[in-house]
Structures are given as structure tokens and as C-alpha cells.
Design a protein around this motif. Structure first.
Motif, PDB file in Angstrom:
ATOM      1  N   LEU A  80       7.664 -35.671  29.049  1.00 12.10           N
ATOM      2  CA  LEU A  80       8.347 -35.751  30.336  1.00 12.10           C
ATOM      3  C   LEU A  80       9.857 -35.917  30.123  1.00 12.10           C
ATOM      4  N   LEU A  81      10.226 -36.834  29.256  1.00 10.07           N
ATOM      5  CA  LEU A  81      11.642 -37.090  28.991  1.00 10.07           C
ATOM      6  C   LEU A  81      12.315 -35.902  28.303  1.00 10.07           C
ATOM      7  N   THR A 122      11.479 -32.783  28.529  1.00  9.90           N
ATOM      8  CA  THR A 122      11.609 -31.733  29.533  1.00  9.90           C
ATOM      9  C   THR A 122      12.817 -32.008  30.422  1.00  9.90           C
ATOM     10  N   ARG A 123      12.971 -33.245  30.800  1.00  9.05           N
ATOM     11  CA  ARG A 123      14.090 -33.613  31.681  1.00  9.05           C
ATOM     12  C   ARG A 123      15.433 -33.390  30.983  1.00  9.05           C
ATOM     13  N   ILE A 124      15.589 -33.856  29.760  1.00  5.96           N
ATOM     14  CA  ILE A 124      16.903 -33.716  29.111  1.00  5.96           C
ATOM     15  C   ILE A 124      17.163 -32.307  28.612  1.00  5.96           C
ATOM     16  N   SER A 125      16.110 -31.505  28.448  1.00  3.61           N
ATOM     17  CA  SER A 125      16.324 -30.128  27.980  1.00  3.61           C
ATOM     18  C   SER A 125      16.779 -29.207  29.101  1.00  3.61           C
ATOM     19  N   GLY A 126      16.632 -29.653  30.333  1.00  2.04           N
ATOM     20  CA  GLY A 126      16.984 -28.803  31.464  1.00  2.04           C
ATOM     21  C   GLY A 126      15.903 -27.791  31.775  1.00  2.04           C
ATOM     22  N   GLU A 165      13.068 -28.368  33.305  1.00  3.64           N
ATOM     23  CA  GLU A 165      12.243 -28.737  34.466  1.00  3.64           C
ATOM     24  C   GLU A 165      12.197 -27.599  35.465  1.00  3.64           C
ATOM     25  N   GLY A 166      11.033 -27.449  36.079  1.00  9.57           N
ATOM     26  CA  GLY A 166      10.893 -26.450  37.133  1.00  9.57           C
ATOM     27  C   GLY A 166      10.862 -25.090  36.574  1.00  9.57           C
TER      28      GLY A 166
END
Length: 158
Positions: free
Chosen positions: A148-149, A151-155, A157-158
Motif C-alpha cells: 500500500l505504501l 503504491t502510494r509513494i510510487s505514484g 495509485e489508480g
């Protein structure tokens, strides 16, 4: 004439191990983890006779087929000239076929062969096993949070 004195070119000696500040950066640690992950996956793919970009191309062909070479290059963010060499390798090995694109005869459409699909299945399993090894120090809950983290910091998401 008096000799000039220059500061020593040698770094000052401290009791800290070298690169302590650098090695404490999240980007450094993330880069090291990524390098370890890539190495584990590359070794697993090599055991199946495949290189990383060949695996990426096979996977994308499976998901997009039949796909025009130019669209495939854009889809995997690879220079079209580099993709041609990869597709040549894959076609020589009997893993993909290139045929005239039914929508535009000037273009080639790429599809997996049956052998390519079977190899891709083995490589996907090998990559999953390598990633399991990478994440082995983490519990199931930690893995979920980690992904989850990341994915969030890699950009991504979505």
C-alpha cells in the motif's frame, strides 16, 4: 620561496562508517531493495531462459494481443527500436508471431504462440516466487501495508 599549504584532499576521519548519511535516506534504502528485487526476478527468469525485458514484452503481448508494435512499445515505455530487437529474439524462439495488423496492413500485430503462453506462465510463477523471497522477512500484514505504501509513494495509485 615558502611552500603553500593546501587543505588535505583526504576526508576527515570520523568514527562513523562511510556513507552513513546517504544510507539513511529512504531513496537509498528503496533503491537497494529494488535492486535486490530485480536481481532475484532476473535470476528466476534466467533459469527459464528469459531476460527481464523479454518477460515484460511477453506479458504485455498476452494482455494486449493482437497489438501493433508501436502500441506495444508505448504500452511498456520502451524505445521502439529496442523493442524490435526483443521481438526478433522472441519470434526466433517461437514465442511470438508478427502478422500484418488487420486494422492497418502497414503495421505488424504481435501475438503470443502457445509455447510463448506456456513459458510466460512459468516465468510469472518464477517471478512470484522471487518476490516471495524478497518479502519473506515481512508478515502478511506487513506485506499488505508495505505494498500500500509503495503504491502510494510510487505514484502508481489508480
Amino acid at each position: 620561496m615558502a611552500a603553500e599549504t593546501f587543505p588535505s584532499a583526504e576526508p576527515a576521519r570520523t568514527s562513523e562508517p562511510p556513507l552513513t548519511a546517504i544510507r539513511a535516506l529512504p531513496s537509498w534504502i528503496l533503491g537497494r531493495a529494488a535492486a535486490r528485487g530485480r536481481a532475484l526476478v532476473a535470476d528466476a527468469l534466467a533459469a527459464e531462459g528469459l531476460k527481464m525485458w523479454h518477460h515484460v514484452a511477453l506479458s504485455a503481448v498476452r494482455d494486449l494481443a493482437p497489438v501493433a508494435q508501436a502500441d506495444l512499445a508505448r504500452g511498456i515505455a520502451l524505445d521502439p527500436k529496442d523493442l524490435v530487437g526483443i521481438l526478433n529474439d522472441l519470434q526466433r524462439a517461437g514465442l511470438v508471431v508478427r502478422t500484418p495488423d488487420p486494422r492497418d496492413r502497414r503495421k505488424n500485430a504481435v501475438s503470443l504462440t502457445e509455447e510463448g503462453g506456456l513459458l510466460l506462465e512459468r516465468c510469472e510463477q518464477a517471478a512470484r516466487t522471487a518476490n516471495e523471497e524478497l518479502l519473506a522477512p515481512l508478515s502478511a500484514a506487513e506485506r499488505e501495508l508495505f505494498m500500500l505504501l509503495l503504491t502510494r509513494i510510487s505514484g502508481a495509485e489508480g
